[in-house]
Scaffold this motif. Sequence first.
Motif, PDB file in Angstrom:
ATOM      1  N   MET A   1      21.371   9.528 -16.048  1.00  0.00           N
ATOM      2  CA  MET A   1      20.872   8.576 -15.079  1.00  0.00           C
ATOM      3  C   MET A   1      21.749   7.332 -15.168  1.00  0.00           C
ATOM      4  O   MET A   1      21.981   6.791 -16.228  1.00  0.00           O
ATOM      5  N   ASN A   2      22.226   6.889 -14.021  1.00  0.00           N
ATOM      6  CA  ASN A   2      23.071   5.703 -14.053  1.00  0.00           C
ATOM      7  C   ASN A   2      22.237   4.439 -13.899  1.00  0.00           C
ATOM      8  O   ASN A   2      21.050   4.476 -13.620  1.00  0.00           O
ATOM      9  N   PHE A   3      22.914   3.307 -14.087  1.00  0.00           N
ATOM     10  CA  PHE A   3      22.231   2.014 -14.074  1.00  0.00           C
ATOM     11  C   PHE A   3      21.538   1.750 -12.744  1.00  0.00           C
ATOM     12  O   PHE A   3      20.389   1.309 -12.713  1.00  0.00           O
ATOM     13  N   THR A   4      22.208   2.039 -11.628  1.00  0.00           N
ATOM     14  CA  THR A   4      21.643   1.764 -10.307  1.00  0.00           C
ATOM     15  C   THR A   4      20.365   2.558 -10.080  1.00  0.00           C
ATOM     16  O   THR A   4      19.366   2.012  -9.616  1.00  0.00           O
ATOM     17  N   SER A   5      20.379   3.842 -10.436  1.00  0.00           N
ATOM     18  CA  SER A   5      19.165   4.636 -10.231  1.00  0.00           C
ATOM     19  C   SER A   5      18.047   4.166 -11.161  1.00  0.00           C
ATOM     20  O   SER A   5      16.876   4.209 -10.789  1.00  0.00           O
ATOM     21  N   SER A   6      18.397   3.692 -12.355  1.00  0.00           N
ATOM     22  CA  SER A   6      17.378   3.165 -13.265  1.00  0.00           C
ATOM     23  C   SER A   6      16.739   1.905 -12.697  1.00  0.00           C
ATOM     24  O   SER A   6      15.527   1.720 -12.777  1.00  0.00           O
ATOM     25  N   ILE A   7      17.553   1.027 -12.109  1.00  0.00           N
ATOM     26  CA  ILE A   7      17.019  -0.192 -11.493  1.00  0.00           C
ATOM     27  C   ILE A   7      16.107   0.167 -10.327  1.00  0.00           C
ATOM     28  O   ILE A   7      15.017  -0.403 -10.173  1.00  0.00           O
ATOM     29  N   LEU A   8      16.537   1.130  -9.506  1.00  0.00           N
ATOM     30  CA  LEU A   8      15.697   1.549  -8.370  1.00  0.00           C
ATOM     31  C   LEU A   8      14.382   2.148  -8.863  1.00  0.00           C
ATOM     32  O   LEU A   8      13.321   1.870  -8.296  1.00  0.00           O
ATOM     33  N   LYS A   9      14.448   2.940  -9.925  1.00  0.00           N
ATOM     34  CA  LYS A   9      13.220   3.490 -10.498  1.00  0.00           C
ATOM     35  C   LYS A   9      12.330   2.377 -11.035  1.00  0.00           C
ATOM     36  O   LYS A   9      11.120   2.399 -10.875  1.00  0.00           O
ATOM     37  N   GLY A  10      12.936   1.385 -11.671  1.00  0.00           N
ATOM     38  CA  GLY A  10      12.178   0.251 -12.187  1.00  0.00           C
ATOM     39  C   GLY A  10      11.475  -0.508 -11.078  1.00  0.00           C
ATOM     40  O   GLY A  10      10.306  -0.892 -11.210  1.00  0.00           O
ATOM     41  N   ARG A  11      12.157  -0.717  -9.972  1.00  0.00           N
ATOM     42  CA  ARG A  11      11.542  -1.398  -8.824  1.00  0.00           C
ATOM     43  C   ARG A  11      10.394  -0.575  -8.256  1.00  0.00           C
ATOM     44  O   ARG A  11       9.357  -1.112  -7.861  1.00  0.00           O
ATOM     45  N   TYR A  12      10.583   0.734  -8.200  1.00  0.00           N
ATOM     46  CA  TYR A  12       9.532   1.630  -7.721  1.00  0.00           C
ATOM     47  C   TYR A  12       8.314   1.549  -8.644  1.00  0.00           C
ATOM     48  O   TYR A  12       7.172   1.455  -8.184  1.00  0.00           O
ATOM     49  N   ILE A  13       8.556   1.554  -9.940  1.00  0.00           N
ATOM     50  CA  ILE A  13       7.467   1.449 -10.914  1.00  0.00           C
ATOM     51  C   ILE A  13       6.702   0.149 -10.706  1.00  0.00           C
ATOM     52  O   ILE A  13       5.471   0.135 -10.681  1.00  0.00           O
ATOM     53  N   LYS A  14       7.417  -0.964 -10.545  1.00  0.00           N
ATOM     54  CA  LYS A  14       6.761  -2.257 -10.312  1.00  0.00           C
ATOM     55  C   LYS A  14       5.873  -2.197  -9.069  1.00  0.00           C
ATOM     56  O   LYS A  14       4.745  -2.696  -9.083  1.00  0.00           O
ATOM     57  N   LYS A  15       6.363  -1.583  -8.003  1.00  0.00           N
ATOM     58  CA  LYS A  15       5.598  -1.490  -6.753  1.00  0.00           C
ATOM     59  C   LYS A  15       4.303  -0.704  -6.967  1.00  0.00           C
ATOM     60  O   LYS A  15       3.224  -1.136  -6.559  1.00  0.00           O
ATOM     61  N   ILE A  16       4.413   0.438  -7.625  1.00  0.00           N
ATOM     62  CA  ILE A  16       3.236   1.288  -7.849  1.00  0.00           C
ATOM     63  C   ILE A  16       2.247   0.605  -8.791  1.00  0.00           C
ATOM     64  O   ILE A  16       1.031   0.640  -8.572  1.00  0.00           O
ATOM     65  N   ILE A  17       2.737  -0.025  -9.843  1.00  0.00           N
ATOM     66  CA  ILE A  17       1.867  -0.741 -10.788  1.00  0.00           C
ATOM     67  C   ILE A  17       1.118  -1.852 -10.053  1.00  0.00           C
ATOM     68  O   ILE A  17      -0.087  -2.037 -10.237  1.00  0.00           O
ATOM     69  N   ALA A  18       1.826  -2.598  -9.215  1.00  0.00           N
ATOM     70  CA  ALA A  18       1.198  -3.689  -8.446  1.00  0.00           C
ATOM     71  C   ALA A  18       0.092  -3.144  -7.546  1.00  0.00           C
ATOM     72  O   ALA A  18      -0.989  -3.738  -7.445  1.00  0.00           O
ATOM     73  N   GLU A  19       0.339  -2.006  -6.905  1.00  0.00           N
ATOM     74  CA  GLU A  19      -0.676  -1.396  -6.045  1.00  0.00           C
ATOM     75  C   GLU A  19      -1.855  -0.886  -6.870  1.00  0.00           C
ATOM     76  O   GLU A  19      -3.008  -1.072  -6.488  1.00  0.00           O
ATOM     77  N   TYR A  20      -1.568  -0.246  -7.988  1.00  0.00           N
ATOM     78  CA  TYR A  20      -2.614   0.336  -8.826  1.00  0.00           C
ATOM     79  C   TYR A  20      -3.569  -0.744  -9.348  1.00  0.00           C
ATOM     80  O   TYR A  20      -4.782  -0.587  -9.311  1.00  0.00           O
ATOM     81  N   TYR A  21      -2.996  -1.850  -9.830  1.00  0.00           N
ATOM     82  CA  TYR A  21      -3.819  -2.925 -10.388  1.00  0.00           C
ATOM     83  C   TYR A  21      -4.186  -4.001  -9.363  1.00  0.00           C
ATOM     84  O   TYR A  21      -4.914  -4.931  -9.693  1.00  0.00           O
ATOM     85  N   GLN A  22      -3.673  -3.860  -8.153  1.00  0.00           N
ATOM     86  CA  GLN A  22      -3.944  -4.810  -7.067  1.00  0.00           C
ATOM     87  C   GLN A  22      -3.616  -6.243  -7.482  1.00  0.00           C
ATOM     88  O   GLN A  22      -4.449  -7.148  -7.374  1.00  0.00           O
ATOM     89  N   VAL A  23      -2.387  -6.417  -7.984  1.00  0.00           N
ATOM     90  CA  VAL A  23      -1.905  -7.738  -8.394  1.00  0.00           C
ATOM     91  C   VAL A  23      -0.496  -7.949  -7.850  1.00  0.00           C
ATOM     92  O   VAL A  23       0.200  -6.986  -7.512  1.00  0.00           O
ATOM     93  N   ASP A  24      -0.100  -9.198  -7.809  1.00  0.00           N
ATOM     94  CA  ASP A  24       1.292  -9.539  -7.514  1.00  0.00           C
ATOM     95  C   ASP A  24       2.043  -9.462  -8.840  1.00  0.00           C
ATOM     96  O   ASP A  24       1.929 -10.352  -9.677  1.00  0.00           O
ATOM     97  N   ILE A  25       2.761  -8.396  -9.034  1.00  0.00           N
ATOM     98  CA  ILE A  25       3.425  -8.145 -10.318  1.00  0.00           C
ATOM     99  C   ILE A  25       4.478  -9.208 -10.624  1.00  0.00           C
ATOM    100  O   ILE A  25       4.852  -9.412 -11.774  1.00  0.00           O
ATOM    101  N   ASN A  26       4.951  -9.918  -9.612  1.00  0.00           N
ATOM    102  CA  ASN A  26       5.951 -10.968  -9.818  1.00  0.00           C
ATOM    103  C   ASN A  26       5.327 -12.322 -10.140  1.00  0.00           C
ATOM    104  O   ASN A  26       6.040 -13.293 -10.386  1.00  0.00           O
ATOM    105  N   SER A  27       4.008 -12.382 -10.139  1.00  0.00           N
ATOM    106  CA  SER A  27       3.319 -13.624 -10.453  1.00  0.00           C
ATOM    107  C   SER A  27       3.618 -14.041 -11.892  1.00  0.00           C
ATOM    108  O   SER A  27       3.793 -13.202 -12.770  1.00  0.00           O
ATOM    109  N   THR A  28       3.665 -15.335 -12.107  1.00  0.00           N
ATOM    110  CA  THR A  28       3.856 -15.837 -13.474  1.00  0.00           C
ATOM    111  C   THR A  28       2.522 -16.176 -14.135  1.00  0.00           C
ATOM    112  O   THR A  28       2.491 -16.746 -15.220  1.00  0.00           O
ATOM    113  N   SER A  29       1.430 -15.783 -13.474  1.00  0.00           N
ATOM    114  CA  SER A  29       0.101 -16.070 -13.992  1.00  0.00           C
ATOM    115  C   SER A  29      -0.089 -15.446 -15.372  1.00  0.00           C
ATOM    116  O   SER A  29       0.411 -14.359 -15.657  1.00  0.00           O
TER     117      SER A  29
END
Length: 107
Positions: A1-29
């Motif tokens: 797995m190259n770096f670019t695909s890992s970053i894309l997977k990481g972004r996908y994970i963040k999106k799904i986690i945010a939806e699952y927990y219904q939070v803004d994952i980028n919040s600094t709260s």
Amino acid sequence: MNFTSSILKGRYIKKIIAEYYQVDINSTSRERRFVYARWMGMLMCRLTTNLSYPQIAGLFNMRDHTTVIYGIKKVTEKMGDSLVVRRDYKILLDYFRPKLGNVDISI
């Protein structure tokens, strides 16, 4: 797995986690629900990508990779104490496993 695909997977994970927990994952709260969601996202990134701790920190807008290490440590400790955390871990891992390939689940 190259770096670019890992970053894309990481972004996908963040999106799904945010939806699952219904939070803004980028919040600094520092509210528990935001912190817990970020910790779980960091753990999923670590397990399903080749991203290093500093790269995961960058993905989650953290200043320091030690925040990632601490978060992963805390959420894995909580798995021993909490059925809810273990349930969330299993649900998310079962969701990501077929989409992101092999997952190292040894914690």
